[in-house]
Design a protein around this motif. Structure first.
Motif, mmCIF file in Angstrom:
data_model
loop_
_atom_site.group_PDB
_atom_site.id
_atom_site.type_symbol
_atom_site.label_atom_id
_atom_site.label_comp_id
_atom_site.label_asym_id
_atom_site.label_seq_id
_atom_site.Cartn_x
_atom_site.Cartn_y
_atom_site.Cartn_z
ATOM 1 N N PRO A 287 0.831 -1.210 0.000
ATOM 2 C CA PRO A 287 0.000 0.000 0.000
ATOM 3 C C PRO A 287 0.860 1.252 0.000
ATOM 4 C CG PRO A 287 -0.027 -1.032 2.157
ATOM 5 C CD PRO A 287 0.712 -1.968 1.251
ATOM 6 N N PRO A 288 0.342 2.334 -0.553
ATOM 7 C CA PRO A 288 1.071 3.612 -0.448
ATOM 8 C C PRO A 288 1.241 3.997 1.021
ATOM 9 C CG PRO A 288 -0.772 3.774 -2.000
ATOM 10 C CD PRO A 288 -0.925 2.472 -1.275
ATOM 11 N N LYS A 289 2.204 4.858 1.271
ATOM 12 C CA LYS A 289 2.467 5.288 2.640
ATOM 13 C C LYS A 289 1.208 5.884 3.270
ATOM 14 C CE LYS A 289 5.670 8.041 5.389
ATOM 15 N NZ LYS A 289 6.839 8.931 5.370
ATOM 16 N N GLY A 290 0.908 5.430 4.477
ATOM 17 C CA GLY A 290 -0.244 5.937 5.202
ATOM 18 C C GLY A 290 -1.560 5.315 4.778
ATOM 19 N N LYS A 291 -1.508 4.307 3.901
ATOM 20 C CA LYS A 291 -2.741 3.665 3.416
ATOM 21 C C LYS A 291 -2.760 2.198 3.796
ATOM 22 C CE LYS A 291 -4.279 7.278 1.100
ATOM 23 N NZ LYS A 291 -5.566 7.934 1.412
#
Length: 199
Positions: A47-51
């Protein structure tokens, strides 16, 4: 490959394995059809950062905001500040080289040899003093004097480190739970770093 997705379990299931999941009793009852591209995006990639993997309003896989990590307990913040002071004190003690090769266990041996020599200067010179004198190219009395001076410096350093370390830990312990413990520790860290060593 035909893929299925469970919004409740947030898991992908290959269609050809559904019978096996059913027999094992591990197939959720809310599986839906999804495009294989969704499987590639949401199961095979990080996942993308923070997701994190979640679902959109249609129940399809989507990247959603990951929850913020829980706040660190006050006790852990306080312990981190204690650890910072202890680690700094350890580093300052370890950085002292005022007794040359005689550190830790060797230093204890030399310190005891010095006491023995001073108590009985006419007796046999202890090997620890004799070997230090030979290594440094000194007369026995000069070697004993250097060891004595180094021992005094070491004692001063250890006492200063101990005094500051204990004062810092007391300040952290006594600070309120809403305090910034690292900032409470900082003046004591600064004091420790200013202690002159023989390095």
């Amino acid at each position: 490959m035909n893929m299925k997705f469970s919004p409740s379990a947030l898991e992908f299931y290959p269609a050809q394995w559904l019978d096996a999941y059913k027999k094992a009793g591990t197939l959720p009852n809310d599986i839906i059809d999804v495009a294989y591209g969704d499987y590639e995006t949401f199961a095979l990639q990080s996942p993308p950062k923070g997701k994190m993997l979640g679902v959109n309003d249609d129940g399809l896989p989507a990247w959603v905001d990951a929850p913020a990590p829980p706040p660190m307990p006050v006790s852990e913040h306080r312990q981190n500040a204690f650890d910072w002071i202890d680690a700094t004190a350890d580093r300052i003690r370890a950085s002292d080289r005022s007794v040359g090769q005689y550190l830790n266990a060797e230093y204890q041996l030399v310190a005891q040899a010095l006491i023995d020599y001073r108590n009985n200067p006419e007796g046999e010179v202890p090997d620890a003093i004799r070997s230090y004198a030979a290594a440094e190219g000194l007369a026995i009395d000069a070697a004993a004097q250097q060891i004595a001076e180094a021992a005094a410096r070491v004692q001063e350093l250890l006492q200063a480190v101990r005094r500051i370390r204990l004062a810092g830990k007391a300040a952290i312990r006594d600070a309120g739970d809403d305090a910034n413990f690292m900032e409470t520790a900082r003046p004591y860290i600064d004091q420790l770093n200013k202690i002159p060593t023989g390095s």
